[in-house]
Design a protein around this motif. Structure first.
Motif, PDB file in Angstrom:
ATOM      1  N   ASN A  17      -7.772   3.856  -0.265  1.00  0.00           N
ATOM      2  CA  ASN A  17      -6.544   3.071  -0.260  1.00  0.00           C
ATOM      3  C   ASN A  17      -5.899   3.153  -1.641  1.00  0.00           C
ATOM      4  O   ASN A  17      -6.600   3.225  -2.659  1.00  0.00           O
ATOM      5  CB  ASN A  17      -6.848   1.602   0.051  1.00  0.00           C
ATOM      6  CG  ASN A  17      -7.547   1.421   1.382  1.00  0.00           C
ATOM      7  OD1 ASN A  17      -6.962   1.616   2.435  1.00  0.00           O
ATOM      8  ND2 ASN A  17      -8.826   1.050   1.331  1.00  0.00           N
TER       9      ASN A  17
ATOM     10  N   PHE B  71       0.832  -1.199   0.000  1.00  0.00           N
ATOM     11  CA  PHE B  71       0.000   0.000   0.000  1.00  0.00           C
ATOM     12  C   PHE B  71       0.868   1.250   0.000  1.00  0.00           C
ATOM     13  O   PHE B  71       1.792   1.375   0.799  1.00  0.00           O
ATOM     14  CB  PHE B  71      -0.918   0.017   1.223  1.00  0.00           C
ATOM     15  CG  PHE B  71      -2.087  -0.916   1.117  1.00  0.00           C
ATOM     16  CD1 PHE B  71      -3.342  -0.445   0.770  1.00  0.00           C
ATOM     17  CD2 PHE B  71      -1.929  -2.277   1.346  1.00  0.00           C
ATOM     18  CE1 PHE B  71      -4.425  -1.299   0.664  1.00  0.00           C
ATOM     19  CE2 PHE B  71      -2.996  -3.149   1.242  1.00  0.00           C
ATOM     20  CZ  PHE B  71      -4.253  -2.659   0.901  1.00  0.00           C
TER      21      PHE B  71
ATOM     22  N   ARG C 293      -3.298   4.394   2.979  1.00  0.00           N
ATOM     23  CA  ARG C 293      -4.501   3.706   3.438  1.00  0.00           C
ATOM     24  C   ARG C 293      -5.600   4.708   3.774  1.00  0.00           C
ATOM     25  O   ARG C 293      -5.336   5.810   4.253  1.00  0.00           O
ATOM     26  CB  ARG C 293      -4.198   2.822   4.652  1.00  0.00           C
ATOM     27  CG  ARG C 293      -3.348   1.595   4.314  1.00  0.00           C
ATOM     28  CD  ARG C 293      -3.189   0.684   5.513  1.00  0.00           C
ATOM     29  NE  ARG C 293      -2.384  -0.489   5.229  1.00  0.00           N
ATOM     30  CZ  ARG C 293      -2.876  -1.637   4.757  1.00  0.00           C
ATOM     31  NH1 ARG C 293      -4.173  -1.751   4.531  1.00  0.00           N
ATOM     32  NH2 ARG C 293      -2.077  -2.667   4.531  1.00  0.00           N
TER      33      ARG C 293
ATOM     34  N   GLU D  28      -3.130   0.860  -3.694  1.00  0.00           N
ATOM     35  CA  GLU D  28      -2.413  -0.411  -3.620  1.00  0.00           C
ATOM     36  C   GLU D  28      -1.711  -0.701  -4.945  1.00  0.00           C
ATOM     37  O   GLU D  28      -2.307  -0.552  -6.017  1.00  0.00           O
ATOM     38  CB  GLU D  28      -3.410  -1.530  -3.302  1.00  0.00           C
ATOM     39  CG  GLU D  28      -2.812  -2.914  -3.211  1.00  0.00           C
ATOM     40  CD  GLU D  28      -3.876  -3.976  -2.997  1.00  0.00           C
ATOM     41  OE1 GLU D  28      -3.519  -5.168  -2.988  1.00  0.00           O
ATOM     42  OE2 GLU D  28      -5.067  -3.616  -2.854  1.00  0.00           O
TER      43      GLU D  28
END
Length: 246
Positions: free
Chosen positions: A87, A32, A35, A89
């Motif tokens: 988030n 990540f 977040r 990622e």
């Protein structure tokens, strides 16, 4: 459908300032960059690879965007000081330039023209968000899916041509090799985005995505494999998205 890449519209002197102010990082797939609901502290400029931007809603993932080289990540929270709204990622190996939010703001202050680059990015994302809202009223899942695929083509697509010694067609579901090519105008997106991911992004279930891909307007013109998407007719996607292709 063209997407606005922050790095491409950033003035040259501001680019140099960001390179001096930031540090290069490499991020592994599945890691990540930020977040949801955390405080903003860093801004990323993607140089290679792909990330997905998503939110968790009662245990379900809703994908907001898939970003790639030249894109800016974390700019809204860096500007307004708010918490992260999503988030971010890595879906592939990512190379990026990272710098503290305060240093990013200092570069914007020192190079006023760079503010317009941020504004261009935010404007393009707002326009895309509005297009998605329109596609919900009345409900138009084909248009929503087509616009998501066109964003992938714009960010990650590379042209391909047909060059198979035996003249055979590339089987559906089989990823192309790096040097494999299709018919004139075909495009390959080498990013691992599944049918389920497309559904999470376009606001529908995986089964609905499969139905649209198998329907007459799309059938045979697009293949979603494990690590790549092959679009044999970008014009067909534009028509499905309601765009004028004349």
């Amino acid at each position: 459908m063209e997407t606005t890449r922050f790095w491409d519209v950033l003035p040259a002197r501001a680019r140099e300032a960001l390179l001096r102010a930031g540090a290069p990082v490499v991020i592994r797939p599945g890691a990540f960059l930020m977040r949801e609901h955390t405080r903003a502290s860093q801004v990323f400029v993607l140089r290679a690879g792909a990330v997905k931007v998503w939110v968790d809603r009662d245990g379900d993932m809703a994908i907001l965007d898939v970003l790639g080289p030249g894109d800016l990540v974390g700019e809204m929270e860096a500007v307004d000081g708010g918490v992260r709204h999503a988030n971010v990622e890595a879906v592939t190996r990512v190379e990026a330039l990272v710098l503290p939010a305060a240093r990013f703001r200092a570069v914007l202050d020192a190079h006023p023209g760079s503010v317009w680059a941020v504004a261009a990015v935010l404007s393009e994302r707002l326009r895309d968000s509005n297009d998605m809202r329109v596609a919900h009223f009345p409900d138009d899942p084909e248009r929503r899916l087509a616009t998501r695929l066109l964003r992938l083509v714009s960010r990650f697509g590379s042209p391909v041509k047909e060059d198979r010694p035996d003249g055979a067609a590339v089987p559906d579901g089989v990823p192309l090799e790096q040097d494999a090519v299709l018919d004139e105008g075909g495009v390959q997106v080498r990013v691992p985005v599944s049918q389920q991911d497309l559904g999470r992004w376009a606001g529908m279930g995986r089964r609905k995505v499969a139905q649209i891909l198998a329907a007459e307007p799309v059938r045979g013109g697009l293949t979603v494999a494990r690590n790549s998407i092959v679009v044999r007719s970008v014009d067909a996607l534009h028509r499905l998205a309601g765009h004028d292709t004349d």
